[in-house]
Structures are given as C-alpha cells and as structure tokens.
Design a protein around this motif. Structure first.
Motif, PDB file in Angstrom:
ATOM      1  N   LEU A   1       5.785  10.100   7.745  1.00  0.00           N
ATOM      2  CA  LEU A   1       6.134   9.522   6.446  1.00  0.00           C
ATOM      3  C   LEU A   1       5.929  10.488   5.283  1.00  0.00           C
ATOM      4  O   LEU A   1       6.826  10.695   4.470  1.00  0.00           O
ATOM      5  CB  LEU A   1       5.372   8.218   6.180  1.00  0.00           C
ATOM      6  N   PHE A   2       4.739  11.075   5.150  1.00  0.00           N
ATOM      7  CA  PHE A   2       4.502  12.063   4.095  1.00  0.00           C
ATOM      8  C   PHE A   2       3.317  12.939   4.466  1.00  0.00           C
ATOM      9  O   PHE A   2       2.529  12.606   5.356  1.00  0.00           O
ATOM     10  CB  PHE A   2       4.242  11.381   2.747  1.00  0.00           C
TER      11      PHE A   2
ATOM     12  N   PHE B   1       7.522  13.989   1.295  1.00  0.00           N
ATOM     13  CA  PHE B   1       7.940  12.886   2.148  1.00  0.00           C
ATOM     14  C   PHE B   1       8.978  13.339   3.170  1.00  0.00           C
ATOM     15  O   PHE B   1       9.848  14.178   2.880  1.00  0.00           O
ATOM     16  CB  PHE B   1       8.522  11.749   1.307  1.00  0.00           C
ATOM     17  N   THR B   2       8.881  12.783   4.368  1.00  0.00           N
ATOM     18  CA  THR B   2       9.902  13.010   5.380  1.00  0.00           C
ATOM     19  C   THR B   2      11.138  12.177   5.015  1.00  0.00           C
ATOM     20  O   THR B   2      11.060  11.267   4.182  1.00  0.00           O
ATOM     21  CB  THR B   2       9.392  12.581   6.762  1.00  0.00           C
ATOM     22  N   PRO B   3      12.298  12.471   5.617  1.00  0.00           N
ATOM     23  CA  PRO B   3      13.474  11.629   5.355  1.00  0.00           C
ATOM     24  C   PRO B   3      13.208  10.155   5.644  1.00  0.00           C
ATOM     25  O   PRO B   3      13.638   9.271   4.902  1.00  0.00           O
ATOM     26  CB  PRO B   3      14.538  12.214   6.294  1.00  0.00           C
ATOM     27  N   GLY B   4      12.472   9.889   6.728  1.00  0.00           N
ATOM     28  CA  GLY B   4      12.127   8.500   7.042  1.00  0.00           C
ATOM     29  C   GLY B   4      11.181   7.910   6.014  1.00  0.00           C
ATOM     30  O   GLY B   4      11.280   6.726   5.679  1.00  0.00           O
ATOM     31  N   GLY B   5      10.273   8.733   5.513  1.00  0.00           N
ATOM     32  CA  GLY B   5       9.350   8.253   4.486  1.00  0.00           C
ATOM     33  C   GLY B   5      10.057   7.876   3.201  1.00  0.00           C
ATOM     34  O   GLY B   5       9.703   6.875   2.561  1.00  0.00           O
ATOM     35  N   LEU B   6      11.057   8.660   2.823  1.00  0.00           N
ATOM     36  CA  LEU B   6      11.831   8.335   1.630  1.00  0.00           C
ATOM     37  C   LEU B   6      12.623   7.052   1.824  1.00  0.00           C
ATOM     38  O   LEU B   6      12.713   6.210   0.921  1.00  0.00           O
ATOM     39  CB  LEU B   6      12.778   9.493   1.286  1.00  0.00           C
TER      40      LEU B   6
ATOM     41  N   ALA C   1       0.833  -1.204   0.000  1.00  0.00           N
ATOM     42  CA  ALA C   1       0.000   0.000   0.000  1.00  0.00           C
ATOM     43  C   ALA C   1       0.868   1.255   0.000  1.00  0.00           C
ATOM     44  O   ALA C   1       0.611   2.207  -0.748  1.00  0.00           O
ATOM     45  CB  ALA C   1      -0.927  -0.005   1.217  1.00  0.00           C
ATOM     46  N   TYR C   2       1.918   1.252   0.813  1.00  0.00           N
ATOM     47  CA  TYR C   2       2.794   2.427   0.900  1.00  0.00           C
ATOM     48  C   TYR C   2       3.532   2.664  -0.418  1.00  0.00           C
ATOM     49  O   TYR C   2       3.593   3.801  -0.913  1.00  0.00           O
ATOM     50  CB  TYR C   2       3.791   2.252   2.048  1.00  0.00           C
ATOM     51  N   VAL C   3       4.079   1.594  -0.999  1.00  0.00           N
ATOM     52  CA  VAL C   3       4.797   1.732  -2.273  1.00  0.00           C
ATOM     53  C   VAL C   3       3.862   2.224  -3.369  1.00  0.00           C
ATOM     54  O   VAL C   3       4.240   3.030  -4.219  1.00  0.00           O
ATOM     55  CB  VAL C   3       5.454   0.388  -2.665  1.00  0.00           C
ATOM     56  N   ALA C   4       2.625   1.758  -3.359  1.00  0.00           N
ATOM     57  CA  ALA C   4       1.651   2.203  -4.356  1.00  0.00           C
ATOM     58  C   ALA C   4       1.365   3.695  -4.200  1.00  0.00           C
ATOM     59  O   ALA C   4       1.245   4.424  -5.193  1.00  0.00           O
ATOM     60  CB  ALA C   4       0.365   1.392  -4.235  1.00  0.00           C
ATOM     61  N   VAL C   5       1.259   4.167  -2.966  1.00  0.00           N
ATOM     62  CA  VAL C   5       1.036   5.594  -2.727  1.00  0.00           C
ATOM     63  C   VAL C   5       2.222   6.407  -3.230  1.00  0.00           C
ATOM     64  O   VAL C   5       2.062   7.450  -3.879  1.00  0.00           O
ATOM     65  CB  VAL C   5       0.783   5.862  -1.227  1.00  0.00           C
ATOM     66  N   VAL C   6       3.424   5.921  -2.938  1.00  0.00           N
ATOM     67  CA  VAL C   6       4.634   6.610  -3.403  1.00  0.00           C
ATOM     68  C   VAL C   6       4.661   6.665  -4.924  1.00  0.00           C
ATOM     69  O   VAL C   6       4.961   7.708  -5.526  1.00  0.00           O
ATOM     70  CB  VAL C   6       5.888   5.904  -2.868  1.00  0.00           C
ATOM     71  N   ARG C   7       4.350   5.558  -5.539  1.00  0.00           N
ATOM     72  CA  ARG C   7       4.437   5.460  -6.998  1.00  0.00           C
ATOM     73  C   ARG C   7       3.343   6.264  -7.703  1.00  0.00           C
ATOM     74  O   ARG C   7       3.596   6.942  -8.698  1.00  0.00           O
ATOM     75  CB  ARG C   7       4.343   3.994  -7.413  1.00  0.00           C
ATOM     76  N   MET C   8       2.125   6.229  -7.168  1.00  0.00           N
ATOM     77  CA  MET C   8       0.995   6.882  -7.836  1.00  0.00           C
ATOM     78  C   MET C   8       0.809   8.334  -7.402  1.00  0.00           C
ATOM     79  O   MET C   8       0.187   9.117  -8.112  1.00  0.00           O
ATOM     80  CB  MET C   8      -0.297   6.100  -7.558  1.00  0.00           C
ATOM     81  N   GLY C   9       1.308   8.672  -6.223  1.00  0.00           N
ATOM     82  CA  GLY C   9       1.216  10.060  -5.780  1.00  0.00           C
ATOM     83  C   GLY C   9      -0.043  10.419  -5.032  1.00  0.00           C
ATOM     84  O   GLY C   9      -0.224  11.574  -4.640  1.00  0.00           O
ATOM     85  N   SER C  10      -0.918   9.439  -4.798  1.00  0.00           N
ATOM     86  CA  SER C  10      -2.134   9.715  -4.026  1.00  0.00           C
ATOM     87  C   SER C  10      -2.717   8.414  -3.504  1.00  0.00           C
ATOM     88  O   SER C  10      -2.512   7.348  -4.095  1.00  0.00           O
ATOM     89  CB  SER C  10      -3.178  10.443  -4.876  1.00  0.00           C
TER      90      SER C  10
END
Length: 318
Positions: A47-48, A57-62, A8-17
C-alpha cells in the motif's frame, strides 16, 4: 475490510503519517498500525512505504485511497438516508458557495421543497474548490457555486443563473459619483463577505484583477453586513446587482462606474453523472435553471425551517 480500517487508512493518506492520523482519529498509533497491517494482509499489497519526504504509495495503495473515501462517504450517506426514511423523510444534502447560500439559496429551497412534502434539505456552506471532492466521496449530493476551471468526467456541470457583480458605495463616500480608476480603488477600504476568502468566484477574481492589498480588505461574517457598512460610507463593497437594486433606487447606495465593473458571472450546479445520484439532486439541478426558480432566487424568499437546515457542515472527517 471494515469501516474502522478504511477510516484509519484514509486518515494516514490525508495526514501523511500514522502518528498524525492517530491524533486526528483520537486513537493510539498501534491501533492505526494494526488496521493498516490488516489491510495489507487482506490485499497482499504493501500500500505505501515511508521515504525521506513522506509516504510513497503503490498503485494499489492509491486506488484504495480513492475507493476508501468513496465507501466511507456512502456509509455516511446511508446512515443519513436510513434515519430520514425511518421518519418518512428524504434528505437532500446541498453544498453551496457562501454567495449563493446567503443570497439565492433560501428562495430556491423554499420553492423546491414545496414540490415534495417529504423532502428535507441540508445546506452547508463550502469552498467551491472542495466541491469535486465532496461529490466524489458522496459527502454531499449536489453542489452549487462558481463553475470550476476543470470538471471531472464523473461530474455533470449545468448552468443555474447568471448575475452581474457591481461595486457600490454610500452616498457620502468620496468616490460617490466619480468614475474611479484601478489605482483609486486599490487605495479604498473594501468591505467584503465570506466569498472573498475563497479562490473561485467573481469577487476574489475582481480583487485579484485590481490587485487590492490584503490590508485594504475587511471581511465580514455575511455579505449583508458588508453592505451595511458600505451604506454608512465606510468603504467600497462588491455586490450582486439584483440584491442592491432597491437600495440603489432609494439612493442609499450608489453604483461605482469604472473599467472594473460590472462583471458578468454565474452559478452552476454540479452532481455525479452516475445513476447512483439521488433523484432529488438531479431534479434540483434541472429545476434551478427554470424561470420560476430564478425569480425565487432573486426575491430571496424565506424558508420554512421544517424543510431547510442551514449552516450544517457535513464532512467525512468529523
């Protein structure tokens, strides 16, 4: 921290929402939000956050985005390896550019798999620009294609084989026997294989250098199909010199002379430098540059389907 949360997290990062991530994963937005909330609670990190231009994104989120992709890639790889081991087999996942996959991989894979009776090779045709991501996320074990302009320190890049890119036409083509200028070439119909659709490699570099208009480019499903049209005088086709040598000797194709050709280039193998790289990948990287392997690639020998699974696309997101 569960695989579902990481996906779920990777999908949010990849899709932007969250909304687009939920659509990609085919789950509800609330399910994605719940997974993100659990990760935030576990790490004690926001995280973001949402901004007017997207997610910040926060440093930890990245850091989590990078690690999550790697962990999910390891999970997928483990499933493949355990399944193969249960059958008494090992699996080697190879990504290759379309030019190498069509013209050189069959001979190389046939010769290489003769050395290990328990090894299956899964080949996927990929854009060379994605090689680094595929390796770092462990979606593939080794990639072979054009040398990237910049190599990540975590990746080892080794030369495999040099080749010469030439331009050919049929004997009845108007440019047959003519030393063509760049202006003349720009006016021709270019018959191209899938390699022309990428950014890296000798073929797209030649097209850019000559400034061939897109409306003069015809893309075929294979490089062989493009050459078939060239033999019939339908246009100009770039080709690897060793693959068209028989047709040139027989007169079915003619080499075009000019300032644009020939072009010297080569393929390289890329794999992770870490000790976690499968031994078969490291062995293939070493073996691919030997004289026996190069001869096999130039001959283009067929491959036993028991060892070779072509046109299989293994992705983290499927």
């Amino acid at each position: 921290m569960t695989p579902a949360q990481l996906r779920a997290y990777v999908a949010v990062v990849r899709m932007g929402s969250v909304k687009q991530a939920a659509a990609q994963l085919d789950v509800s937005e609330s399910a994605v939000s719940l997974h993100i909330a659990q990760l935030r609670k576990e790490f004690g990190d926001k995280l973001f956050s949402r901004t007017a231009v997207g997610l910040a994104f926060t440093p930890g989120g990245l850091r989590l985005a990078s690690r999550a992709s790697e962990l999910l890639g390891l999970q997928d790889r483990t499933v493949v390896e355990v399944t193969a081991a249960a059958r008494g087999r090992r699996m080697l996942r190879v990504a290759a550019c379309s030019l190498f996959a069509e013209l050189a991989a069959p001979g190389l894979i046939k010769l290489f798999t003769r050395r290990a009776a328990d090894l299956d090779v899964e080949l996927s045709v990929r854009d060379a620009g994605s090689f680094e991501t595929l390796l770092l996320t462990r979606a593939v074990d080794i990639a072979i294609g054009p040398q990237p302009p910049v190599v990540d320190p975590a990746i080892t890049c080794r030369p495999v084989m040099n080749y010469r890119l030439v331009t050919v036409v049929g004997p009845d083509h108007p440019l047959a026997g003519v030393r063509a200028s760049a202006a003349q070439l720009r006016e021709q119909t270019w018959l191209l294989g899938p390699s022309a659709t990428t950014q890296l490699g000798a073929v797209p570099a030649m097209l850019r250098r000559l400034a061939v208009p897109e409306d003069r480019q015809q893309i075929f499903q294979s490089h062989a199909a493009a050459l078939g049209e060239a033999k019939r005088g339908k246009g100009v086709a770039p080709a690897l010199a060793f693959t068209v040598a028989p047709e040139v000797r027989s007169g079915d194709l003619l080499l075009l002379a000019g300032p644009h050709t020939p072009v010297e280039d080569g393929w390289h193998s890329l794999l992770l430098s870490s000790s976690g790289t499968p031994s078969a990948a490291a062995e293939l990287s070493r073996f691919a540059s030997t004289s026996r392997a190069i001869q096999a690639m130039m001959r283009g020998a067929g491959v036993s389907m028991g060892h070779f699974k072509p046109a299989v696309h293994v992705t983290l997101w499927s």
